[in-house]
Design an enzyme around this catalytic site. Structure first.
Site, PDB file in Angstrom:
ATOM      1  N   TRP A 136      -0.257   4.052   0.766  1.00  0.00           N
ATOM      2  CA  TRP A 136      -0.649   4.761   1.992  1.00  0.00           C
ATOM      3  C   TRP A 136       0.274   4.368   3.142  1.00  0.00           C
ATOM      4  O   TRP A 136       0.774   5.220   3.879  1.00  0.00           O
ATOM      5  CB  TRP A 136      -2.095   4.437   2.351  1.00  0.00           C
ATOM      6  CG  TRP A 136      -2.683   5.315   3.423  1.00  0.00           C
ATOM      7  CD1 TRP A 136      -3.516   6.378   3.254  1.00  0.00           C
ATOM      8  CD2 TRP A 136      -2.481   5.195   4.847  1.00  0.00           C
ATOM      9  NE1 TRP A 136      -3.839   6.933   4.478  1.00  0.00           N
ATOM     10  CE2 TRP A 136      -3.210   6.232   5.473  1.00  0.00           C
ATOM     11  CE3 TRP A 136      -1.748   4.323   5.656  1.00  0.00           C
ATOM     12  CZ2 TRP A 136      -3.241   6.409   6.850  1.00  0.00           C
ATOM     13  CZ3 TRP A 136      -1.754   4.504   7.034  1.00  0.00           C
ATOM     14  CH2 TRP A 136      -2.506   5.543   7.618  1.00  0.00           C
TER      15      TRP A 136
ATOM     16  N   CYS B 298      -5.167  10.657  -1.168  1.00  0.00           N
ATOM     17  CA  CYS B 298      -5.668   9.344  -0.757  1.00  0.00           C
ATOM     18  C   CYS B 298      -7.024   9.102  -1.413  1.00  0.00           C
ATOM     19  O   CYS B 298      -7.835  10.018  -1.551  1.00  0.00           O
ATOM     20  CB  CYS B 298      -5.800   9.287   0.762  1.00  0.00           C
ATOM     21  SG  CYS B 298      -6.674   7.828   1.377  1.00  0.00           S
TER      22      CYS B 298
ATOM     23  N   SER C 119       0.820  -1.207   0.000  1.00  0.00           N
ATOM     24  CA  SER C 119       0.000   0.000   0.000  1.00  0.00           C
ATOM     25  C   SER C 119       0.851   1.251   0.000  1.00  0.00           C
ATOM     26  O   SER C 119       1.696   1.442   0.885  1.00  0.00           O
ATOM     27  CB  SER C 119      -0.902  -0.019   1.242  1.00  0.00           C
ATOM     28  OG  SER C 119      -1.348   1.273   1.561  1.00  0.00           O
TER      29      SER C 119
END
Length: 531
Positions: free
Chosen positions: A103, A222, A101
């Site tokens: 993120w 995001c 990920s």
């Protein structure tokens, strides 16, 4: 004759060729080291795992119950323990991948410290994490095989040929911990050349599947935050093509590209698309813009206008110089994005949604499959969704449509614990339990992943331990909450020295120095307390 024995024989022949200078080499020890290091390069891993994903995709096309899954991980050790657990509990890694990920790279792996998911972390941190993950997975192979070799030696020492043959078959049929990684390249970290260069690094580290999104690189957000800005299709196609060239240059001809669209939640575009004739791809992109019809007399200084026949349309432009789309066009834009991506080199789709709702996803997939019948999704079972509230509201709506009495429930407060032991909550939980199965059957979801699960589990388990250890429970908090469970549930990390390679090192010492080896795993090693 088995593969393990064949390798021993081959090395024995090589030793004979080299004669006395190789007297110290034991062919079986060398064969063991080869078995423990099956993958020599990241490209070998990328090819091996790409073949796995392609087989899984073909199987899903004939049987939608054969969907695949992954959990997002942010450290090699976390990925390693996940695969060890899968092998222990489920006996097979088939259909189970890792997700990397962006993120979590931003939040946990940047040299700048924790960052928001806006492509501000170092580009090289992504391939570095891929390499780290595969280093830990290969070490898991080496450790597990070392345990099997120890069992083989014990069976031989006991003169038990039946047991020895059984262990040899386990060695020959050993299933590696190395599985596919779907790796997030965000929006490509720059122009197509930057995307190509980074994709190469990721593939060289072992990635067989690269996920790229249609947001702008310099304003990337995001997927579950506001302010997302998409790019025209031609810009995105250039990056898809760059990733494909990276795969082809490195010889991974069947590498997988996952094209993600953020259009469902993105209301802005950085620029207008180039259009050459009515109805072309650029014209269709621009047709979703929020515009107002004006006359030539109404043109202002610096205005940007679109001509449609004899009509002039002025797109609504924000102070940020971004243009906005008409509200309610998200699903149409998603369908166009997905069809366009599949027609221009993508293999799988990712539709970022604002909630986990199978009917919503299926509606878009149905429209995509009218043009691309075998379209398949990678779907983010995101921790950004409030799963409890979403599914309790879906259960409430279902019961209401069916004429059930829902007067005992407050739809706006269904997260409340007072509803936990109710029929509505049980219905919602069952829908959560079967979400992946149902989504794969109805909405074309080939791969289900949770982007950030181990971020949350690390925080939760640390909170549990800190609360007790620094409170009244003291050491009991660790013993009862961690170590006792590790012992009783067979968690490999209870023998943390073994997990970190101590016994592997002892084996190598013995290979290299024979009886002179100073080994750590003797009678006084406290790890012996764990059996």
């Amino acid at each position: 004759m088995n593969a393990y024995q064949n390798d021993i024989d081959a090395i024995r022949a090589l030793k004979t060729t080299h004669g006395a200078p190789w007297d110290a080499i034991d062919p079986e020890s060398a064969a063991r080291m080869r078995a423990q290091n099956r993958f020599r390069t990241g490209l070998e891993i990328a090819q091996y795992t790409a073949d796995i994903m392609r087989r899984d995709m073909a199987e899903y096309d004939t049987d939608p119950s054969a969907y695949t899954q992954s959990l997002g991980v942010w450290h090699g050790f976390i990925g390693q323990q996940k695969l060890i657990s899968i092998k222990k509990h489920l006996k097979s890694t088939k259909g189970r991948y890792l997700y990397l990920s962006g993120w979590m790279v931003a939040a946990l792996r940047s040299e700048f410290g924790p960052l928001p998911d806006q492509s501000m972390h170092e580009k090289t941190s992504v391939p570095a994490l891929i390499e780290e993950l595969y280093t830990f997975l290969r070490q898991a192979d080496a450790r597990e095989l070392d345990l099997l070799f120890a069992k083989l030696d014990a069976a031989r020492a006991a003169g038990d040929e039946t047991a020895a043959e059984f262990v040899r078959s386990q060695i020959d049929n050993f299933q590696t911990h190395v599985v596919p990684i779907i790796a997030d390249i965000d929006a490509g970290f720059g122009n197509p050349e930057a995307t190509y260069l980074l994709a190469k690094k990721m593939i060289e580290a072992g990635a067989c599947a690269i996920q790229i999104e249609n947001q702008v690189s310099d304003e990337k957000q995001c997927g579950h935050q506001d302010g997302k800005v998409t790019v025209p299709h031609e810009d995105f196609i250039a990056k898809l093509t760059a990733v494909r060239y990276a795969f082809l240059e490195l010889g991974i001809d069947n590498g997988i590209i996952v094209a993600r669209t953020d259009s469902l939640g993105a209301g802005l575009t950085q620029k207008l698309a180039v259009t050459r004739e009515p109805g072309d791809l650029g014209d269709r992109y621009n047709s979703f813009l929020d515009t107002e019809e004006i006359s030539r007399a109404e043109l202002g200084n610096g205005d940007v206008v679109l001509a449609r026949g004899d009509t002039l349309l002025r797109p609504k432009r924000l102070a940020s110089n971004l243009f906005q789309f008409r509200p309610g066009t998200g699903e149409e834009r998603v369908v166009l994005d997905c069809v366009t991506s599949l027609r221009n080199g993508a293999d799988l789709l990712w539709i970022e949604t604002e909630k986990p709702h199978i009917d919503q996803i299926a509606g878009m997939v149905d429209a995509i499959r009218e043009e691309i019948p075998d379209a398949k999704l990678v779907y983010n079972n995101s921790p950004s969704f409030n799963w409890t509230l979403n599914f309790r509201q879906q259960a409430y709506d279902l019961l209401e449509r069916e004429g059930a009495d829902v007067s005992a429930y407050d739809r706006s407060d269904l997260m409340s614990a007072e509803y936990d032991d109710t029929d509505l909550a049980r219905l919602a939980d069952e829908k959560i339990r079967t979400f992946q199965r149902d989504g794969s059957a109805r909405a074309g979801i080939f791969h289900h992943l949770i982007t950030l699960p181990t971020y949350h589990t690390a925080a939760l388990s640390t909170d549990d331990l800190a609360k007790g250890y620094f409170g009244d429970d003291g050491m009991l908090a660790y013993v009862r909450g961690v170590q006792r469970r590790e012992i009783r549930e067979g968690i490999a990390t209870v023998k943390h020295q073994n997990m970190a390679g101590s016994d592997l090192g002892d084996s190598h010492k013995e290979y290299f120095a024979g009886e002179a080896a100073l080994k750590a795993g003797g009678v006084h090693n406290t790890m012996n307390q764990f059996g």
